[in-house]
Design a protein around this motif. Structure first.
Motif, PDB file in Angstrom:
ATOM      1  N   PRO A 280       0.825  -1.212   0.000  1.00 45.31           N
ATOM      2  CA  PRO A 280       0.000   0.000   0.000  1.00 45.31           C
ATOM      3  C   PRO A 280       0.856   1.258   0.000  1.00 45.31           C
ATOM      4  O   PRO A 280       2.053   1.225   0.306  1.00 45.31           O
ATOM      5  N   PHE A 281       0.218   2.373  -0.321  1.00 45.51           N
ATOM      6  CA  PHE A 281       0.873   3.666  -0.168  1.00 45.51           C
ATOM      7  C   PHE A 281       1.240   3.853   1.300  1.00 45.51           C
ATOM      8  O   PHE A 281       0.442   3.560   2.192  1.00 45.51           O
ATOM      9  N   ASN A 282       2.445   4.334   1.547  1.00 42.68           N
ATOM     10  CA  ASN A 282       2.937   4.470   2.919  1.00 42.68           C
ATOM     11  C   ASN A 282       2.456   5.782   3.521  1.00 42.68           C
ATOM     12  O   ASN A 282       3.078   6.821   3.375  1.00 42.68           O
ATOM     13  N   GLY A 283       1.319   5.719   4.177  1.00 40.91           N
ATOM     14  CA  GLY A 283       0.733   6.910   4.782  1.00 40.91           C
ATOM     15  C   GLY A 283      -0.759   6.726   4.917  1.00 40.91           C
ATOM     16  O   GLY A 283      -1.328   5.749   4.422  1.00 40.91           O
ATOM     17  N   SER A 284      -1.413   7.654   5.587  1.00 38.62           N
ATOM     18  CA  SER A 284      -2.859   7.550   5.780  1.00 38.62           C
ATOM     19  C   SER A 284      -3.636   8.532   4.920  1.00 38.62           C
ATOM     20  O   SER A 284      -4.865   8.500   4.899  1.00 38.62           O
ATOM     21  N   VAL A 285      -2.920   9.412   4.201  1.00 37.81           N
ATOM     22  CA  VAL A 285      -3.580  10.387   3.328  1.00 37.81           C
ATOM     23  C   VAL A 285      -2.947  10.298   1.943  1.00 37.81           C
ATOM     24  O   VAL A 285      -1.732  10.447   1.782  1.00 37.81           O
ATOM     25  N   TYR A 286      -3.761  10.079   0.924  1.00 37.62           N
ATOM     26  CA  TYR A 286      -3.285   9.976  -0.455  1.00 37.62           C
ATOM     27  C   TYR A 286      -2.915  11.368  -0.969  1.00 37.62           C
ATOM     28  O   TYR A 286      -3.659  12.343  -0.755  1.00 37.62           O
ATOM     29  N   PRO A 287      -1.789  11.500  -1.647  1.00 36.10           N
ATOM     30  CA  PRO A 287      -1.276  12.830  -1.993  1.00 36.10           C
ATOM     31  C   PRO A 287      -2.225  13.725  -2.772  1.00 36.10           C
ATOM     32  O   PRO A 287      -2.258  14.935  -2.547  1.00 36.10           O
ATOM     33  N   VAL A 288      -3.003  13.161  -3.706  1.00 34.98           N
ATOM     34  CA  VAL A 288      -3.801  14.034  -4.586  1.00 34.98           C
ATOM     35  C   VAL A 288      -5.188  14.334  -4.043  1.00 34.98           C
ATOM     36  O   VAL A 288      -5.957  15.065  -4.665  1.00 34.98           O
ATOM     37  N   GLY A 289      -5.540  13.786  -2.887  1.00 33.52           N
ATOM     38  CA  GLY A 289      -6.859  14.053  -2.338  1.00 33.52           C
ATOM     39  C   GLY A 289      -7.953  13.264  -3.032  1.00 33.52           C
ATOM     40  O   GLY A 289      -7.706  12.436  -3.905  1.00 33.52           O
ATOM     41  N   LEU A 316      -9.610   5.176   1.726  1.00 33.51           N
ATOM     42  CA  LEU A 316      -8.863   3.986   2.165  1.00 33.51           C
ATOM     43  C   LEU A 316      -8.461   3.115   0.982  1.00 33.51           C
ATOM     44  O   LEU A 316      -7.419   2.442   1.014  1.00 33.51           O
ATOM     45  N   SER A 317      -9.255   3.134  -0.082  1.00 37.66           N
ATOM     46  CA  SER A 317      -8.923   2.352  -1.278  1.00 37.66           C
ATOM     47  C   SER A 317      -7.857   3.030  -2.123  1.00 37.66           C
ATOM     48  O   SER A 317      -7.083   2.355  -2.819  1.00 37.66           O
ATOM     49  N   GLN A 318      -7.798   4.364  -2.076  1.00 36.38           N
ATOM     50  CA  GLN A 318      -6.734   5.067  -2.790  1.00 36.38           C
ATOM     51  C   GLN A 318      -5.353   4.593  -2.321  1.00 36.38           C
ATOM     52  O   GLN A 318      -4.408   4.549  -3.100  1.00 36.38           O
ATOM     53  N   LEU A 319      -5.258   4.220  -1.055  1.00 36.14           N
ATOM     54  CA  LEU A 319      -3.979   3.786  -0.494  1.00 36.14           C
ATOM     55  C   LEU A 319      -3.549   2.416  -1.004  1.00 36.14           C
ATOM     56  O   LEU A 319      -2.399   2.022  -0.847  1.00 36.14           O
ATOM     57  N   ARG A 320      -4.472   1.653  -1.643  1.00 29.10           N
ATOM     58  CA  ARG A 320      -4.211   0.266  -2.012  1.00 29.10           C
ATOM     59  C   ARG A 320      -3.869   0.103  -3.493  1.00 29.10           C
ATOM     60  O   ARG A 320      -4.505  -0.659  -4.226  1.00 29.10           O
ATOM     61  N   LYS A 321      -2.842   0.793  -3.917  1.00 28.23           N
ATOM     62  CA  LYS A 321      -2.345   0.661  -5.291  1.00 28.23           C
ATOM     63  C   LYS A 321      -1.872  -0.748  -5.602  1.00 28.23           C
ATOM     64  O   LYS A 321      -1.714  -1.132  -6.757  1.00 28.23           O
ATOM     65  N   ASP A 322      -1.665  -1.552  -4.559  1.00 24.03           N
ATOM     66  CA  ASP A 322      -1.156  -2.921  -4.698  1.00 24.03           C
ATOM     67  C   ASP A 322      -2.248  -3.967  -4.883  1.00 24.03           C
ATOM     68  O   ASP A 322      -1.944  -5.138  -5.133  1.00 24.03           O
ATOM     69  N   ALA A 323      -3.509  -3.596  -4.763  1.00 23.83           N
ATOM     70  CA  ALA A 323      -4.582  -4.585  -4.601  1.00 23.83           C
ATOM     71  C   ALA A 323      -5.379  -4.881  -5.874  1.00 23.83           C
ATOM     72  O   ALA A 323      -6.363  -5.614  -5.836  1.00 23.83           O
ATOM     73  N   HIS A 324      -4.950  -4.321  -7.004  1.00 27.02           N
ATOM     74  CA  HIS A 324      -5.648  -4.555  -8.279  1.00 27.02           C
ATOM     75  C   HIS A 324      -5.156  -5.853  -8.937  1.00 27.02           C
ATOM     76  O   HIS A 324      -4.045  -6.324  -8.663  1.00 27.02           O
ATOM     77  N   PRO A 325      -5.953  -6.394  -9.862  1.00 30.88           N
ATOM     78  CA  PRO A 325      -5.478  -7.576 -10.610  1.00 30.88           C
ATOM     79  C   PRO A 325      -4.257  -7.292 -11.473  1.00 30.88           C
ATOM     80  O   PRO A 325      -3.461  -8.195 -11.735  1.00 30.88           O
ATOM     81  N   SER A 326      -4.092  -6.062 -11.927  1.00 31.81           N
ATOM     82  CA  SER A 326      -3.103  -5.709 -12.942  1.00 31.81           C
ATOM     83  C   SER A 326      -3.192  -6.732 -14.086  1.00 31.81           C
ATOM     84  O   SER A 326      -4.259  -6.906 -14.673  1.00 31.81           O
ATOM     85  N   PHE A 327      -2.123  -7.449 -14.366  1.00 34.99           N
ATOM     86  CA  PHE A 327      -2.099  -8.384 -15.497  1.00 34.99           C
ATOM     87  C   PHE A 327      -2.611  -9.779 -15.111  1.00 34.99           C
ATOM     88  O   PHE A 327      -2.803 -10.632 -15.967  1.00 34.99           O
ATOM     89  N   TYR A 328      -2.845 -10.002 -13.814  1.00 31.90           N
ATOM     90  CA  TYR A 328      -3.150 -11.348 -13.317  1.00 31.90           C
ATOM     91  C   TYR A 328      -4.660 -11.589 -13.284  1.00 31.90           C
ATOM     92  O   TYR A 328      -5.293 -11.665 -12.239  1.00 31.90           O
ATOM     93  N   ASN A 329      -5.225 -11.700 -14.473  1.00 32.49           N
ATOM     94  CA  ASN A 329      -6.649 -11.992 -14.646  1.00 32.49           C
ATOM     95  C   ASN A 329      -6.831 -12.853 -15.879  1.00 32.49           C
ATOM     96  O   ASN A 329      -5.890 -13.062 -16.647  1.00 32.49           O
ATOM     97  N   GLY A 330      -8.039 -13.362 -16.059  1.00 33.84           N
ATOM     98  CA  GLY A 330      -8.296 -14.294 -17.150  1.00 33.84           C
ATOM     99  C   GLY A 330      -8.220 -13.685 -18.526  1.00 33.84           C
ATOM    100  O   GLY A 330      -8.147 -14.410 -19.528  1.00 33.84           O
TER     101      GLY A 330
END
Length: 358
Positions: A280-289, A316-330
């Motif tokens: 996740p983004f390291n912090g509790s507030v996402y930079p761009v609001g 809270l979801s803005q902080l989770r840049k790591d949680a998307h499927p990206s390329f790992y989907n069908g």
């Protein structure tokens, strides 16, 4: 904190604080602390007890979201728990959920992000009662997908709607009617309604699902899309006030879900997608609001006279840049819009669980 958000926070945690106070004794101090708690403000903490279920054991996950099945090599994204700043989010208990809603129907209404959270919830419930009899159905000319946990008579349903308001087939083409919501007659008697729309409002060209807009009585080629979004939400809000009996039906609006295609947003210039994001983004507030649409949602909901809870998952979801499927989907296509199941959407359902049980 605005008045509506303060009221929501009070309602949710007034019930939770009583249960915690009984367990811990010091009820007065604990209640004061928890009354001040906004469960949507906090941080992500590492927790080895997560995820809440094994995705390989859930028979419902579609290939869009089944990241582990399609080869995602890192698993750290599964090991985070949302920790509100001044209280603890209750851990999801599927059996308690099913007993609480025995004989009732829960419907998610919206686009593929409604599909995302719906898939998560049925996996969470299935994990709690893996031997329960389950009935899967497609209803209303396949516009409704339903999974019923037969032993509890609980139906968890999905109604596919990109805009909530109507798209009418007329002689001139497909008309997005910002003032009409005919499907409301199918929705209003459901026990729990969870609405969502936003993803498709700015799409153009072949992906645009309408040819004209109808604004009041006037048909036009297009208007400012944020204005159109606001008008459609206002139509929905008026429908809640006029048609929904909130003594019998709980109404939730699922907040704006962020995407992660621009590394500038999380202080990584040059990054164009979420492929290599593992934390996740390291912090509790996402930079761009917050995005503008999130403010529109809050503004419209604040004007509704009847009780509506905002599932305020945007920040809270803005902080989770790591949680998307990206390329790992069908589809083997880059997806930094939706979310892996298991994953972030389980937290959305933990928040929904807390809101519904309060």
């Amino acid at each position: 904190m605005g008045l509506f958000q303060a009221i929501v926070t009070f309602v949710i945690f007034s019930c939770l604080s009583s249960a915690h106070a009984n367990a811990n004794g010091n009820s007065s101090d604990l209640r004061k602390r928890e009354m001040k708690c906004n469960m949507y403000h906090g941080k992500w903490v590492h927790d080895n007890s997560y995820p809440l279920y094994n995705s390989s054991s859930c028979p419902f996950i579609r290939k869009e979201f089944d990241c582990l099945k399609y080869g995602r090599p890192d698993h750290l994204y599964l090991k985070y728990r949302w920790q509100p700043s001044n209280c603890r989010l209750p851990r999801f208990n599927g059996q308690t959920f099913l007993k609480r809603f025995k004989g009732k129907k829960i419907m998610f209404i919206g686009d593929s992000l409604s599909l995302n959270i719906w898939q998560s919830l049925i996996c969470m419930l299935h994990a709690a009662v893996p031997n329960s009899n389950i009935i899967r159905q497609e209803l209303n000319n396949n516009s409704i997908s339903s999974v019923e946990f037969e032993d509890y008579k609980v139906s968890v349903m999905l109604f596919h709607s990109l805009y909530l308001v109507d798209v009418d087939e007329e002689e001139i083409g497909r008309v997005l009617n910002l003032n009409s919501m005919k499907n409301g007659n199918l929705w209003k008697n459901i026990d729990v309604l969870v609405f969502n729309t936003w993803l498709w409002w700015y799409r153009r060209g072949p992906k645009q699902q309408w040819d004209y807009m109808k604004v009041e009585e006037k048909i036009v080629r297009d208007i400012d899309r944020m204005t159109a979004f606001r008008r459609a939400l206002t139509t929905w809000a008026k429908w809640v006030d006029s048609d929904v009996d909130t003594d019998k039906t709980q109404v939730i609006f699922q907040g704006i879900s962020p995407s992660h295609y621009n590394g500038l947003e999380w202080n990584e210039p040059g990054v164009k997608n979420c492929l290599k994001e593992t934390e996740p983004f390291n912090g509790s507030v996402y930079p761009v609001g917050l995005p503008e649409a999130a403010y529109v949602v809050k503004e419209v909901i604040s004007g509704i006279k009847k009780p509506v809870h905002l599932l305020d998952i945007t920040a809270l979801s803005q902080l989770r840049k790591d949680a998307h499927p990206s390329f790992y989907n069908g589809f083997r296509a880059m997806d930094c819009t939706h979310w892996c199941v298991a994953g972030l959407t389980d937290t959305w359902n933990e928040l929904l669980y807390a809101a519904l049980l309060s």
